[in-house]
Write a protein that holds these residues in place. Structure first.
Motif, PDB file in Angstrom:
ATOM      1  N   ARG A  10      50.292  43.812  66.506  1.00  0.00           N
ATOM      2  CA  ARG A  10      50.635  44.291  65.170  1.00  0.00           C
ATOM      3  C   ARG A  10      49.575  43.863  64.139  1.00  0.00           C
ATOM      4  NH1 ARG A  10      55.092  41.927  64.749  1.00  0.00           N
ATOM      5  NH2 ARG A  10      54.425  40.161  63.463  1.00  0.00           N
ATOM      6  N   GLU A  11      49.124  42.610  64.241  1.00  0.00           N
ATOM      7  CA  GLU A  11      48.121  42.127  63.290  1.00  0.00           C
ATOM      8  C   GLU A  11      46.802  42.870  63.445  1.00  0.00           C
ATOM      9  OE1 GLU A  11      48.095  37.967  64.077  1.00  0.00           O
ATOM     10  OE2 GLU A  11      50.049  37.631  63.090  1.00  0.00           O
ATOM     11  N   ASN A  12      46.445  43.240  64.674  1.00  0.00           N
ATOM     12  CA  ASN A  12      45.228  44.024  64.879  1.00  0.00           C
ATOM     13  C   ASN A  12      45.323  45.384  64.191  1.00  0.00           C
ATOM     14  OD1 ASN A  12      43.967  42.055  66.375  1.00  0.00           O
ATOM     15  ND2 ASN A  12      44.356  43.000  68.358  1.00  0.00           N
ATOM     16  N   LEU A  13      46.494  46.024  64.277  1.00  0.00           N
ATOM     17  CA  LEU A  13      46.664  47.339  63.661  1.00  0.00           C
ATOM     18  C   LEU A  13      46.686  47.236  62.140  1.00  0.00           C
ATOM     19  CD1 LEU A  13      49.265  48.965  66.083  1.00  0.00           C
ATOM     20  CD2 LEU A  13      46.773  49.177  66.091  1.00  0.00           C
ATOM     21  N   ILE A  14      47.275  46.174  61.627  1.00  0.00           N
ATOM     22  CA  ILE A  14      47.252  45.953  60.177  1.00  0.00           C
ATOM     23  C   ILE A  14      45.820  45.677  59.721  1.00  0.00           C
ATOM     24  CG2 ILE A  14      48.016  44.393  58.340  1.00  0.00           C
ATOM     25  CD1 ILE A  14      50.643  44.052  59.941  1.00  0.00           C
ATOM     26  N   PHE A  15      45.089  44.908  60.527  1.00  0.00           N
ATOM     27  CA  PHE A  15      43.691  44.610  60.221  1.00  0.00           C
ATOM     28  C   PHE A  15      42.871  45.896  60.170  1.00  0.00           C
ATOM     29  CE2 PHE A  15      39.359  43.460  61.542  1.00  0.00           C
ATOM     30  CZ  PHE A  15      39.068  42.452  60.636  1.00  0.00           C
ATOM     31  N   ARG A  16      43.098  46.781  61.132  1.00  0.00           N
ATOM     32  CA  ARG A  16      42.390  48.061  61.153  1.00  0.00           C
ATOM     33  C   ARG A  16      42.683  48.848  59.880  1.00  0.00           C
ATOM     34  NH1 ARG A  16      40.977  51.893  65.720  1.00  0.00           N
ATOM     35  NH2 ARG A  16      40.758  53.933  64.758  1.00  0.00           N
ATOM     36  N   SER A  17      43.936  48.849  59.455  1.00  0.00           N
ATOM     37  CA  SER A  17      44.310  49.553  58.232  1.00  0.00           C
ATOM     38  C   SER A  17      43.568  48.997  57.021  1.00  0.00           C
ATOM     39  CB  SER A  17      45.827  49.442  58.022  1.00  0.00           C
ATOM     40  OG  SER A  17      46.215  50.008  56.793  1.00  0.00           O
ATOM     41  N   LYS A  18      43.406  47.672  56.963  1.00  0.00           N
ATOM     42  CA  LYS A  18      42.682  47.053  55.841  1.00  0.00           C
ATOM     43  C   LYS A  18      41.210  47.465  55.847  1.00  0.00           C
ATOM     44  CE  LYS A  18      45.671  42.978  55.432  1.00  0.00           C
ATOM     45  NZ  LYS A  18      45.775  41.508  55.628  1.00  0.00           N
ATOM     46  N   VAL A  19      40.625  47.513  57.051  1.00  0.00           N
ATOM     47  CA  VAL A  19      39.214  47.914  57.136  1.00  0.00           C
ATOM     48  C   VAL A  19      39.036  49.355  56.648  1.00  0.00           C
ATOM     49  CG1 VAL A  19      37.278  48.336  58.698  1.00  0.00           C
ATOM     50  CG2 VAL A  19      38.677  46.277  58.987  1.00  0.00           C
ATOM     51  N   THR A  20      39.877  50.268  57.134  1.00  0.00           N
ATOM     52  CA  THR A  20      39.729  51.674  56.733  1.00  0.00           C
ATOM     53  C   THR A  20      39.965  51.836  55.235  1.00  0.00           C
ATOM     54  OG1 THR A  20      42.029  52.148  57.362  1.00  0.00           O
ATOM     55  CG2 THR A  20      40.337  52.593  58.991  1.00  0.00           C
ATOM     56  N   MET A  21      40.873  51.053  54.672  1.00  0.00           N
ATOM     57  CA  MET A  21      41.112  51.124  53.234  1.00  0.00           C
ATOM     58  C   MET A  21      39.872  50.706  52.446  1.00  0.00           C
ATOM     59  SD  MET A  21      44.070  49.195  50.994  1.00  0.00           S
ATOM     60  CE  MET A  21      45.305  49.731  52.178  1.00  0.00           C
ATOM     61  N   GLU A  22      39.202  49.639  52.915  1.00  0.00           N
ATOM     62  CA  GLU A  22      37.995  49.164  52.225  1.00  0.00           C
ATOM     63  C   GLU A  22      36.847  50.152  52.401  1.00  0.00           C
ATOM     64  OE1 GLU A  22      37.715  46.813  50.085  1.00  0.00           O
ATOM     65  OE2 GLU A  22      39.759  46.063  50.364  1.00  0.00           O
ATOM     66  N   VAL A  23      36.774  50.801  53.568  1.00  0.00           N
ATOM     67  CA  VAL A  23      35.760  51.840  53.770  1.00  0.00           C
ATOM     68  C   VAL A  23      35.947  52.950  52.745  1.00  0.00           C
ATOM     69  CG1 VAL A  23      34.992  53.676  55.325  1.00  0.00           C
ATOM     70  CG2 VAL A  23      35.376  51.377  56.224  1.00  0.00           C
ATOM     71  N   ARG A  24      37.178  53.414  52.603  1.00  0.00           N
ATOM     72  CA  ARG A  24      37.466  54.494  51.648  1.00  0.00           C
ATOM     73  C   ARG A  24      37.147  54.066  50.218  1.00  0.00           C
ATOM     74  NH1 ARG A  24      39.934  58.763  53.965  1.00  0.00           N
ATOM     75  NH2 ARG A  24      41.009  58.454  55.964  1.00  0.00           N
ATOM     76  N   LYS A  25      37.491  52.839  49.875  1.00  0.00           N
ATOM     77  CA  LYS A  25      37.210  52.342  48.520  1.00  0.00           C
ATOM     78  C   LYS A  25      35.714  52.385  48.232  1.00  0.00           C
ATOM     79  CE  LYS A  25      41.017  49.015  47.968  1.00  0.00           C
ATOM     80  NZ  LYS A  25      41.316  47.547  47.897  1.00  0.00           N
ATOM     81  N   TYR A  26      34.927  51.862  49.174  1.00  0.00           N
ATOM     82  CA  TYR A  26      33.481  51.800  48.959  1.00  0.00           C
ATOM     83  C   TYR A  26      32.889  53.195  48.832  1.00  0.00           C
ATOM     84  CZ  TYR A  26      28.525  51.000  49.772  1.00  0.00           C
ATOM     85  OH  TYR A  26      27.154  50.999  49.651  1.00  0.00           O
ATOM     86  N   LEU A  27      33.215  54.077  49.782  1.00  0.00           N
ATOM     87  CA  LEU A  27      32.622  55.410  49.773  1.00  0.00           C
ATOM     88  C   LEU A  27      33.078  56.210  48.550  1.00  0.00           C
ATOM     89  CD1 LEU A  27      32.824  56.257  53.580  1.00  0.00           C
ATOM     90  CD2 LEU A  27      30.793  55.595  52.266  1.00  0.00           C
ATOM     91  N   ASP A  28      34.331  56.042  48.151  1.00  0.00           N
ATOM     92  CA  ASP A  28      34.812  56.723  46.952  1.00  0.00           C
ATOM     93  C   ASP A  28      34.040  56.245  45.725  1.00  0.00           C
ATOM     94  OD1 ASP A  28      36.882  58.450  45.591  1.00  0.00           O
ATOM     95  OD2 ASP A  28      37.312  56.534  44.612  1.00  0.00           O
ATOM     96  N   ASN A  29      33.790  54.937  45.638  1.00  0.00           N
ATOM     97  CA  ASN A  29      33.022  54.396  44.507  1.00  0.00           C
ATOM     98  C   ASN A  29      31.581  54.865  44.516  1.00  0.00           C
ATOM     99  OD1 ASN A  29      35.188  52.988  43.413  1.00  0.00           O
ATOM    100  ND2 ASN A  29      34.755  51.114  44.560  1.00  0.00           N
ATOM    101  N   GLN A  30      31.081  55.251  45.692  1.00  0.00           N
ATOM    102  CA  GLN A  30      29.715  55.754  45.790  1.00  0.00           C
ATOM    103  C   GLN A  30      29.638  57.266  45.589  1.00  0.00           C
ATOM    104  OE1 GLN A  30      26.764  53.921  46.450  1.00  0.00           O
ATOM    105  NE2 GLN A  30      28.070  52.164  45.992  1.00  0.00           N
ATOM    106  N   GLY A  31      30.762  57.905  45.295  1.00  0.00           N
ATOM    107  CA  GLY A  31      30.761  59.337  45.003  1.00  0.00           C
ATOM    108  C   GLY A  31      30.882  60.246  46.206  1.00  0.00           C
ATOM    109  N   PHE A  32      31.325  59.718  47.351  1.00  0.00           N
ATOM    110  CA  PHE A  32      31.489  60.548  48.541  1.00  0.00           C
ATOM    111  C   PHE A  32      32.792  61.346  48.462  1.00  0.00           C
ATOM    112  CE2 PHE A  32      28.253  57.740  50.023  1.00  0.00           C
ATOM    113  CZ  PHE A  32      27.607  58.393  51.065  1.00  0.00           C
ATOM    114  N   ILE A  33      32.778  62.534  49.080  1.00  0.00           N
ATOM    115  CA  ILE A  33      33.934  63.414  49.114  1.00  0.00           C
ATOM    116  C   ILE A  33      34.490  63.440  50.536  1.00  0.00           C
ATOM    117  CG2 ILE A  33      34.764  65.781  48.733  1.00  0.00           C
ATOM    118  CD1 ILE A  33      32.221  66.146  46.955  1.00  0.00           C
TER     119      ILE A  33
END
Length: 586
Positions: free
Chosen positions: A142-165
């Motif tokens: 369960r912790e691995n899957l929650i960890f994966r969710s946190k990583v994907t969330m941070e990926v989206r945050k970074y790319l969104d801040n860089q203007g990616f669609i």
């Protein structure tokens, strides 16, 4: 109990500040402890565990008896009062309190699980994969899957801040001949024709650049029908990205920034340096194109020092190369024999191994003492940057094969010595890959990456005169000895793309049939563009301190590509085959 709500709190949040409150909890029974006069139940959900107490003096006798019938993994709801525990448990976040139960409702009974739902379980891999929905209840999964969710969330945050669609691309596409085998899907409405599942959204993201979207990304499923291993699944997830009006430096800076962001936000680690290394240097120094640079043991070439001395094993070979293993000069003969057995394993394929002990007193003892004196062996030690107390390991043979074998031995020694520390991160860019590689079997060139990779501008002239020497405008991101991402600047003009197809052995008709849509798009003002794709599964595993991606995938396949939980793949009935106009040739 009349249900007005299933829970007022979760099982990980109650503390001493809640003492005296009436609460409602729901969850799974982790454990029941019956002491006769009193029953304790550990109640679990994804947030934690709360201890319930059924006290013969303070709880209705019928409820106490009901508690005694509870089994592991029963789903229950309780109502009660938060009280302070007499015997506190500092290993639990809720260890200062317990719930004096006044009402108990069994929401669902459970069969006895096939393995224990504990951090350390008695279930083997196949059994846990068959009952993966139970395995997910265990904290590590369960912790691995929650960890994966946190990583994907941070990926989206970074790319969104860089203007990616974020743009979705199709899953039912056209089969192409490059790369691994496609998974194919028959079309009922188009008899005798098939879709393919995408190995990557490569051509679509290039078309999005032609379409003017400028910065695209997608966290996307990809599919490859290839043999499996610990870090490979038939379906996997990419962080797929493309940018227009960029050069290689723009892309390296952008995605170096993404990895910096993830290391800081997820691991609290700041990395100052992202070194760059050419493909040629990586192969010469480490024997592979994804070197782990957290430790040394760089290769040293010994041809000039070791050949021509009458030792036929060296004299007849293309390359003599070695490493210095720190602090291992005291290895016993048994330990050295184990290393020799390792390199002789079929998956390594070496014939043997020469060793030299550089003793603390400065003397050298080797397996080839009859052919080389102390001064000659000291020359080897100097060439390998060895220090007193080190063990020199030397191999010889055909260049590419020997480098691969010594690279495997280097990694084995690093594992044995604990040098591959999961909490230490060493990113690296590998650049200047060959554009093409020659295949002896087919007697033609293959694209080392894919047929849309641009050659280095300064090497374009070599396409006509010496294609094998052309460098690709391509790059890989390596983290801790694993390739976590790769990409290239793309070809964006029709003439260069046509020349590339010629070199790869496509006829004009084949190129038009397979990639005509892309070639046509290039005639309508395609911008310069390039991109990169990260392997999300592998990236998450490495950030999580592991290298096996299966532990970070909710419903993985086994090493045969099977989902043993749902029993897939499986036969389909004759009516479906008829509808798809298919006949099985078994």
């Amino acid at each position: 109990m009349k249900i007005t709500m299933y829970r007022s709190h979760n099982n990980g949040e109650l503390r001493l500040g809640h003492v005296g409150q009436e609460i409602i909890l729901s969850g799974w029974v982790q454990k029941v402890r019956d002491k006769g006069f009193m029953v304790w139940v550990d109640l679990r959900d994804r947030y934690g565990i709360t201890q319930l107490i059924f006290d013969g003096e303070r709880t209705d006798a019928g409820i106490v008896e009901k508690a005694r019938t509870l089994g592991r993994e029963f789903v229950i709801q309780v109502k009660g009062k938060v009280i302070e525990r007499e015997a506190k448990n500092n290993h639990m976040s809720t260890g200062d309190i317990e719930i004096l139960v006044s009402e108990l409702l069994v929401l669902n009974r459970s069969k006895t699980p096939p393995f224990t739902i504990e951090n350390e379980t008695d279930g083997g891999d196949e059994l846990r994969m068959k009952y993966r929905y139970l395995d997910i209840r265990r904290n590590p999964v369960r912790e691995n899957l929650i960890f994966r969710s946190k990583v994907t969330m941070e990926v989206r945050k970074y790319l969104d801040n860089q203007g990616f669609i974020d743009v979705e691309t199709p899953y039912l596409i056209k089969s192409t001949p490059e790369g691994a085998r496609d998974f194919v899907v028959p079309s009922r409405m188009n008899e005798g024709q098939f879709y393919a599942l995408p190995q990557s959204p490569q051509t679509f993201k290039q078309l999005l650049m032609v379409g003017g979207l400028d910065k695209y990304y997608q966290i996307v499923k990809c599919f490859r029908d290839e043999d499996l291993r610990a870090d490979r699944q038939p379906e996997f997830t990419q962080i797929d990205c493309e940018m227009a009006f960029v050069e290689q430096e723009d892309i390296l800076n952008t995605f170096e920034g993404l990895v910096r962001h993830l290391l800081k936000q997820i691991k609290g680690v700041e990395v100052a340096d992202f070194p760059r290394m050419t493909y040629e240097e990586a192969m010469r120094t480490y024997g592979n194109d994804k070197p782990d640079i957290r430790f040394g043991m760089k290769f040293g070439v010994l041809n000039e020092l070791a050949q021509g001395m009458g030792f036929g094993v060296f004299d007849s070979q293309e390359l003599v190369v070695g490493i210095a293993v720190p602090g291992c000069a005291d290895y016993s003969r048994k330990q050295i024999d184990k290393l020799i057995d390792f390199v002789k394993k079929p998956q390594i394929g070496a014939n043997g191994l020469v060793w030299v002990k550089y003793n603390d007193d400065g003397s050298l003892k080797s397996s080839v003492d009859k052919f080389f004196d102390q001064d000659q062996l000291k020359g080897w030690a100097n060439q390998l940057n060895a220090e007193k107390g080190d063990l020199l390991l030397v191999m010889a043979g055909q260049t590419d094969r020997t480098r691969t074998q010594l690279s495997a031995l280097r990694m084995e020694m690093a594992e044995e010595l604990g040098l591959r520390k999961p909490d230490e991160f060493a990113p690296l860019w590998v650049v200047d890959f060959p554009l093409l590689e020659w295949d002896e079997e087919t007697q033609r060139y293959h694209a080392m990456h894919h047929p849309f990779t641009s050659p280095k501008p300064e090497d374009i002239g070599l396409l006509e005169t010496d294609p094998g020497k052309v460098r690709a405008n391509a790059y890989d991101m390596v983290l801790n000895g694993n390739e976590i991402g790769g990409g290239s600047i793309r070809i964006f003009d029709k003439s260069t793309q046509s020349r590339m197809f010629d070199l790869l052995g496509f006829t004009r008709e084949e190129a038009l049939n397979q990639f005509g849509f892309l070639m046509n798009a290039f005639e309508y003002g395609a911008p310069p563009h390039g991109g990169l794709a990260f392997g999300l599964d592998r990236l998450v595993a490495i950030l999580g301190g592991q290298e096996t991606i299966r532990d970070f995938i909710a419903f993985p396949k086994n090493n045969s590509g099977r989902d043993v939980m749902i029993d897939a793949p499986s036969p389909i009935d004759a009516a479906q085959l008829d509808e798809l106009h298919l006949k099985l040739n078994l």
